[in-house]
Design a protein around this motif. Structure first.
Motif, PDB file in Angstrom:
ATOM      1  N   VAL A   1      45.929  33.567  48.368  1.00  0.00           N
ATOM      2  CA  VAL A   1      45.624  32.639  49.449  1.00  0.00           C
ATOM      3  C   VAL A   1      45.459  31.406  48.617  1.00  0.00           C
ATOM      4  N   THR A   2      46.496  30.270  49.240  1.00  0.00           N
ATOM      5  CA  THR A   2      46.344  28.832  48.520  1.00  0.00           C
ATOM      6  C   THR A   2      46.011  27.924  49.604  1.00  0.00           C
ATOM      7  N   ILE A   3      45.203  26.925  48.870  1.00  0.00           N
ATOM      8  CA  ILE A   3      44.875  25.786  49.324  1.00  0.00           C
ATOM      9  C   ILE A   3      45.240  24.463  48.654  1.00  0.00           C
ATOM     10  N   ARG A   4      45.554  23.247  49.159  1.00  0.00           N
ATOM     11  CA  ARG A   4      45.882  22.062  48.397  1.00  0.00           C
ATOM     12  C   ARG A   4      44.431  21.364  48.190  1.00  0.00           C
ATOM     13  N   LEU A   5      44.269  20.579  47.228  1.00  0.00           N
ATOM     14  CA  LEU A   5      42.918  19.713  47.049  1.00  0.00           C
ATOM     15  C   LEU A   5      42.934  18.912  45.830  1.00  0.00           C
ATOM     16  N   LYS A   6      42.010  18.103  45.884  1.00  0.00           N
ATOM     17  CA  LYS A   6      41.512  17.186  44.746  1.00  0.00           C
ATOM     18  C   LYS A   6      40.460  17.605  44.234  1.00  0.00           C
ATOM     19  N   ASN A   7      40.030  17.210  42.888  1.00  0.00           N
ATOM     20  CA  ASN A   7      38.797  17.261  42.412  1.00  0.00           C
ATOM     21  C   ASN A   7      37.908  16.307  42.782  1.00  0.00           C
ATOM     22  N   ASP A   8      37.484  16.406  44.156  1.00  0.00           N
ATOM     23  CA  ASP A   8      36.445  15.267  44.483  1.00  0.00           C
ATOM     24  C   ASP A   8      35.476  16.233  45.526  1.00  0.00           C
ATOM     25  N   ALA A   9      34.569  15.438  46.011  1.00  0.00           N
ATOM     26  CA  ALA A   9      33.558  16.349  47.060  1.00  0.00           C
ATOM     27  C   ALA A   9      34.175  17.154  48.085  1.00  0.00           C
TER      28      ALA A   9
ATOM     29  N   PRO B   1      39.093  38.920  41.844  1.00  0.00           N
ATOM     30  CA  PRO B   1      40.045  37.818  42.170  1.00  0.00           C
ATOM     31  C   PRO B   1      40.068  36.738  40.828  1.00  0.00           C
ATOM     32  N   VAL B   2      41.077  36.014  40.759  1.00  0.00           N
ATOM     33  CA  VAL B   2      41.420  35.070  39.930  1.00  0.00           C
ATOM     34  C   VAL B   2      41.839  34.065  40.635  1.00  0.00           C
ATOM     35  N   SER B   3      41.323  32.596  40.225  1.00  0.00           N
ATOM     36  CA  SER B   3      41.693  31.284  40.581  1.00  0.00           C
ATOM     37  C   SER B   3      43.167  31.010  39.623  1.00  0.00           C
ATOM     38  N   GLU B   4      44.098  30.405  40.459  1.00  0.00           N
ATOM     39  CA  GLU B   4      45.364  30.129  39.714  1.00  0.00           C
ATOM     40  C   GLU B   4      45.462  28.592  40.088  1.00  0.00           C
ATOM     41  N   TYR B   5      45.660  27.670  39.103  1.00  0.00           N
ATOM     42  CA  TYR B   5      45.942  26.509  39.523  1.00  0.00           C
ATOM     43  C   TYR B   5      47.018  25.920  39.048  1.00  0.00           C
TER      44      TYR B   5
ATOM     45  N   SER C   1      45.172  28.579  44.141  1.00  0.00           N
ATOM     46  CA  SER C   1      45.383  29.982  44.730  1.00  0.00           C
ATOM     47  C   SER C   1      44.337  31.013  44.013  1.00  0.00           C
ATOM     48  N   VAL C   2      43.944  31.966  45.229  1.00  0.00           N
ATOM     49  CA  VAL C   2      42.926  33.045  44.800  1.00  0.00           C
ATOM     50  C   VAL C   2      43.978  33.934  44.923  1.00  0.00           C
ATOM     51  N   ILE C   3      43.960  34.890  43.674  1.00  0.00           N
ATOM     52  CA  ILE C   3      45.037  36.183  43.642  1.00  0.00           C
ATOM     53  C   ILE C   3      44.252  37.167  43.219  1.00  0.00           C
ATOM     54  N   ALA C   4      44.585  38.348  43.975  1.00  0.00           N
ATOM     55  CA  ALA C   4      44.040  39.506  43.629  1.00  0.00           C
ATOM     56  C   ALA C   4      44.739  40.241  42.414  1.00  0.00           C
TER      57      ALA C   4
ATOM     58  N   SER D   1      49.684  21.525  29.678  1.00  0.00           N
ATOM     59  CA  SER D   1      51.048  21.239  30.421  1.00  0.00           C
ATOM     60  C   SER D   1      50.983  21.074  31.971  1.00  0.00           C
ATOM     61  N   PHE D   2      49.774  21.187  32.531  1.00  0.00           N
ATOM     62  CA  PHE D   2      49.903  21.062  34.023  1.00  0.00           C
ATOM     63  C   PHE D   2      50.763  21.442  34.696  1.00  0.00           C
ATOM     64  N   ASN D   3      50.952  22.834  34.197  1.00  0.00           N
ATOM     65  CA  ASN D   3      51.845  23.668  34.833  1.00  0.00           C
ATOM     66  C   ASN D   3      51.168  24.946  35.738  1.00  0.00           C
ATOM     67  N   ILE D   4      50.392  25.849  34.939  1.00  0.00           N
ATOM     68  CA  ILE D   4      49.636  26.637  35.587  1.00  0.00           C
ATOM     69  C   ILE D   4      48.445  27.172  34.600  1.00  0.00           C
ATOM     70  N   ASP D   5      47.310  27.142  35.374  1.00  0.00           N
ATOM     71  CA  ASP D   5      45.899  27.612  34.544  1.00  0.00           C
ATOM     72  C   ASP D   5      45.407  28.641  35.309  1.00  0.00           C
ATOM     73  N   TYR D   6      44.356  29.378  34.704  1.00  0.00           N
ATOM     74  CA  TYR D   6      43.628  30.657  35.450  1.00  0.00           C
ATOM     75  C   TYR D   6      42.263  30.442  35.117  1.00  0.00           C
ATOM     76  N   GLU D   7      41.408  31.021  36.098  1.00  0.00           N
ATOM     77  CA  GLU D   7      40.074  30.932  36.089  1.00  0.00           C
ATOM     78  C   GLU D   7      39.594  32.434  36.654  1.00  0.00           C
TER      79      GLU D   7
END
Length: 151
Positions: free
Chosen positions: A8-16, A50-54, A68-71, A122-128
């Motif tokens: 599942v994917t959402i678009r956002l910024k690092n703000d409140a 669950p893993v967060s994909e940026y 995106s939160v991926i299973a 790289s600002f290509n892809i990161d995972y958390e």
């Protein structure tokens, strides 16, 4: 009909507002309202995490990006560790009192290393991957970041 989502994917910024969207998304995932960890009948699916994909960064951490939160299954982490050994990602592993503080500490460390030119993102892809303290053997929350870097 029973179904489950893989991502599942959402678009956002690092703000409140963006942080609020993240909290809402995870609340919906944990409750089963978004069937990522649970199927559409709200039955827990075994063997996934669950893993967060940026990704899809507009610029850097100050611009918009996709979260995106991926299973994933265990093999996902083995593959990421292999990418770390190839120098494609830098791994950050932080422990803390709770997952929010832990994740904030980990990301601050990334941004500091970036500022000090210890890493070249790289600002290509990161995972958390974060694990709440109630699910760990040491009673601490853990946050692992896999940050994509340029060679």
């Amino acid at each position: 009909m029973t179904y489950k989502l893989d991502k599942v994917t959402i678009r956002l910024k690092n703000d409140a507002e963006g942080i609020g969207k993240i909290r809402e998304l995870f609340a919906d995932i944990v409750s089963g309202d978004i069937p990522l960890l649970f199927n559409s009948d709200k039955e827990l699916i075994e063997g996934i995490a669950p893993v967060s994909e940026y990704s899809n960064y507009e610029s850097d951490e100050s611009g918009e990006y996709d979260l995106s939160v991926i299973a994933v299954e265990k093999e996902f982490f083995k593959n990421l560790e292999n990418e770390v050994s190839k120098g494609k990602f830098v791994k950050y592993d932080v422990a803390g009192e709770d997952i929010i503080t832990c994740a904030q500490t980990a990301w601050k460390q990334v941004w500091q290393d970036q500022k000090n030119k210890k890493i070249n993102r790289s600002f290509n892809i990161d995972y958390e991957s974060t694990v709440p303290e109630e699910f760990t053997s040491d009673g601490k929350a853990h946050c692992m970041l896999y940050i994509g870097v340029k060679p």
